[in-house]
Design an enzyme around this catalytic site. Sequence first.
Site, mmCIF file in Angstrom:
data_model
loop_
_atom_site.group_PDB
_atom_site.id
_atom_site.type_symbol
_atom_site.label_atom_id
_atom_site.label_comp_id
_atom_site.label_asym_id
_atom_site.label_seq_id
_atom_site.Cartn_x
_atom_site.Cartn_y
_atom_site.Cartn_z
ATOM 1 N N GLU A 320 1.003 11.301 83.322
ATOM 2 C CA GLU A 320 1.736 12.573 83.346
ATOM 3 C C GLU A 320 1.850 13.200 81.959
ATOM 4 O O GLU A 320 2.947 13.365 81.430
ATOM 5 C CB GLU A 320 3.146 12.333 83.895
ATOM 6 C CG GLU A 320 3.148 11.793 85.306
ATOM 7 C CD GLU A 320 4.529 11.367 85.801
ATOM 8 O OE1 GLU A 320 4.725 11.353 87.019
ATOM 9 O OE2 GLU A 320 5.401 11.036 84.969
ATOM 10 N N PRO A 321 0.737 13.559 81.357
ATOM 11 C CA PRO A 321 0.837 14.173 80.022
ATOM 12 C C PRO A 321 1.355 15.605 80.112
ATOM 13 O O PRO A 321 0.928 16.375 80.968
ATOM 14 C CB PRO A 321 -0.622 14.172 79.542
ATOM 15 C CG PRO A 321 -1.432 14.249 80.802
ATOM 16 C CD PRO A 321 -0.648 13.504 81.850
ATOM 17 N N ARG A 323 3.094 17.289 76.798
ATOM 18 C CA ARG A 323 2.896 17.712 75.404
ATOM 19 C C ARG A 323 1.423 17.660 74.983
ATOM 20 O O ARG A 323 0.937 18.566 74.312
ATOM 21 C CB ARG A 323 3.708 16.794 74.500
ATOM 22 C CG ARG A 323 3.737 17.212 73.056
ATOM 23 C CD ARG A 323 4.307 16.108 72.170
ATOM 24 N NE ARG A 323 5.428 15.411 72.734
ATOM 25 C CZ ARG A 323 6.712 15.675 72.465
ATOM 26 N NH1 ARG A 323 7.017 16.633 71.620
ATOM 27 N NH2 ARG A 323 7.675 14.971 73.029
ATOM 28 N N CYS A 391 23.549 31.919 63.595
ATOM 29 C CA CYS A 391 24.736 31.674 62.777
ATOM 30 C C CYS A 391 25.014 30.190 62.684
ATOM 31 O O CYS A 391 25.999 29.702 63.251
ATOM 32 C CB CYS A 391 25.923 32.403 63.382
ATOM 33 S SG CYS A 391 25.631 34.152 63.344
ATOM 34 N N GLU A 392 24.119 29.481 62.038
ATOM 35 C CA GLU A 392 24.251 28.046 61.974
ATOM 36 C C GLU A 392 23.321 27.530 60.878
ATOM 37 O O GLU A 392 22.139 27.876 60.863
ATOM 38 C CB GLU A 392 23.832 27.480 63.347
ATOM 39 C CG GLU A 392 24.219 26.084 63.517
ATOM 40 C CD GLU A 392 24.426 25.666 64.961
ATOM 41 O OE1 GLU A 392 24.895 26.464 65.799
ATOM 42 O OE2 GLU A 392 24.125 24.506 65.225
ATOM 43 N N TYR A 421 7.771 22.118 74.901
ATOM 44 C CA TYR A 421 9.209 21.952 74.655
ATOM 45 C C TYR A 421 9.768 22.971 73.653
ATOM 46 O O TYR A 421 10.733 22.677 72.954
ATOM 47 C CB TYR A 421 9.513 20.510 74.206
ATOM 48 C CG TYR A 421 9.011 19.479 75.197
ATOM 49 C CD1 TYR A 421 9.616 19.370 76.462
ATOM 50 C CD2 TYR A 421 7.944 18.655 74.903
ATOM 51 C CE1 TYR A 421 9.148 18.450 77.390
ATOM 52 C CE2 TYR A 421 7.469 17.732 75.836
ATOM 53 C CZ TYR A 421 8.078 17.636 77.074
ATOM 54 O OH TYR A 421 7.617 16.731 77.996
HETATM 55 N N1 LLP Z 1 6.741 12.046 82.872
HETATM 56 C C1 LLP Z 1 8.073 11.897 82.836
HETATM 57 C C2 LLP Z 1 8.737 11.148 83.904
HETATM 58 C C3 LLP Z 1 8.809 12.459 81.796
HETATM 59 O O1 LLP Z 1 10.134 12.294 81.764
HETATM 60 C C4 LLP Z 1 8.156 13.179 80.772
HETATM 61 C C5 LLP Z 1 8.907 13.765 79.666
HETATM 62 C C6 LLP Z 1 6.763 13.323 80.856
HETATM 63 C C7 LLP Z 1 6.083 12.731 81.912
HETATM 64 C C8 LLP Z 1 5.971 14.090 79.846
HETATM 65 O O2 LLP Z 1 6.063 13.597 78.556
HETATM 66 P P1 LLP Z 1 5.105 14.195 77.414
HETATM 67 O O3 LLP Z 1 3.690 13.804 77.749
HETATM 68 O O4 LLP Z 1 5.257 15.676 77.421
HETATM 69 O O5 LLP Z 1 5.591 13.582 76.163
HETATM 70 N N2 LLP Z 1 12.137 17.566 74.877
HETATM 71 C C9 LLP Z 1 11.517 16.436 74.229
HETATM 72 C C10 LLP Z 1 10.628 15.659 75.161
HETATM 73 C C11 LLP Z 1 11.333 15.188 76.397
HETATM 74 C C12 LLP Z 1 10.376 14.534 77.340
HETATM 75 C C13 LLP Z 1 11.002 14.347 78.661
HETATM 76 N N3 LLP Z 1 10.148 13.723 79.602
HETATM 77 C C14 LLP Z 1 10.748 16.925 73.007
HETATM 78 O O6 LLP Z 1 10.788 18.105 72.727
HETATM 79 O O7 LLP Z 1 10.140 16.130 72.300
#
Ligand code: LLP
Length: 463
Positions: A320-321, A323, A391-392, A421
Amino acid sequence: MSRSAHPAGPRHADVWPEGHYSAPPADVNALDPKVWAQTVTRTDTGEVSVGGIGVATLAEEFGTPAYFVDETDFRARARAWRTAFGHDADVFYAGKAFLSRAIVRWLHEEGLNLDVCSGGELTTALSAGMPADRIAFHGNNKSTDEITQAIEAGVGRIVLDSFQEIVRVAHIAQSLGTRQRVQIRVTVGVEAHTHEFIATAHEDQKFGIALADGQAAEAVRRALTLDGLELIGIHSHIGSQIFDMAGFEVAARRVVALLAAVRDEHGVELPEIDLGGGLGIAYTSDDDPREPHEIAKALGEIVTRECEAAKLRTPRISVEPGRAIVGPTAFTLYEVGTIKPLEGLRTYVSVDGGMSDNIRTALYDAEYSVALVSRTSDAEPMLVRVVGKHCESGDIVVKDAFLPSDLAPGDLIAVPATGAYCRSMASNYNHALRPPVVAVREGEARVIVRRETEEDLLRLDVG
Ligand code: LLP
């Protein structure tokens, strides 16, 4: 756009203050292809372009701040994941990284599936034509409405996150006269080397059911007895922005061990495992991300080896990519506003956005790069902190970076690798209007998420 002169920041600092940076870059105009989207380049005039369109034209037409996503790059990355994992595996793009209807259509066209984690993401996916059976529904606290919506839509799988949810989903499925395909999310007890807020495989946290103390085996036991559920596999997601494959390998090994225990206890070989997302991308030149084919090879080999040892049929793998697909494909374009040099320290460069369009620096101490993109400069590099207009004082976009010391209000600067994100976590803090997302491809630019307007803000304010 004004290009007025201003007092430059520190030019010759013998000792730079403490920070994330290593040293001024050899060439402050250079664009490292590791952190910039595929079609981003500097033209002969020194201006940066994406998809063949210069940033000044883009700023003129769409305003700033704005996110520009390189559609060619997005599709190429999606395809690279799809190809790397082949026909015996599934790639679910994690919609939480960034989701819009155009993105859903691109994913569908490139043969990817989709992971959603809310009713809103599910509605977006369905409304853009993603077949429900290619959608996985996630979340640690799905509402009854969301579960009902997902089952009625016919999603391919619901990932069960707790004991309560096993019963709840079974009950709702049964009352709708159906049997829902489900996976159980386990926490494998790996400490992923990433920021604490985005590490998810250690036991002391809200997601999943622990493997270690037999809880996951108990969850399987319960799920197998419920008529409303068809248990198709086990799910693990160890965290996010991870470079080291070791954590994934330990997770794969422990998930396969659970499959073997389930086979031994119930005589059932669960056909699928999902190893989640979390692969890191380059935010700065110091980051060295893995390629999808390396990841597919490493995961495939470990699962096959472990299954052979346990005399199990190799399950279908999914990943599940989020990012890693969308992150590198976009940059945020800002116009430089006020500039405040602090002798011997750094120069604060304020832009027309900030923590409302990129909360990651404030929230995770994330590192980003930045470049002057409306022109090149021969001026010496100066150490800057790019800050927003909120404002921070924690409203920081790029903590430590170098920009040319002749930077002036009205210049355009861009922060790369903001596809994941950033828009999806954007806020209206200080009643900021969330920026648009513009897709650029082969000389054409089109808005895929429009800029918010003051009317949008007032429409919600019904007091
Ligand atoms: N699968 C599940 C169950 C997840 O919870 C997530 C991310 C992904 C896949 C995808 O992960 P990725 O490949 O995008 O790293 N807001 C944070 C990241 C939170 C990720 C939450 N879950 C940031 O900005 O780094």
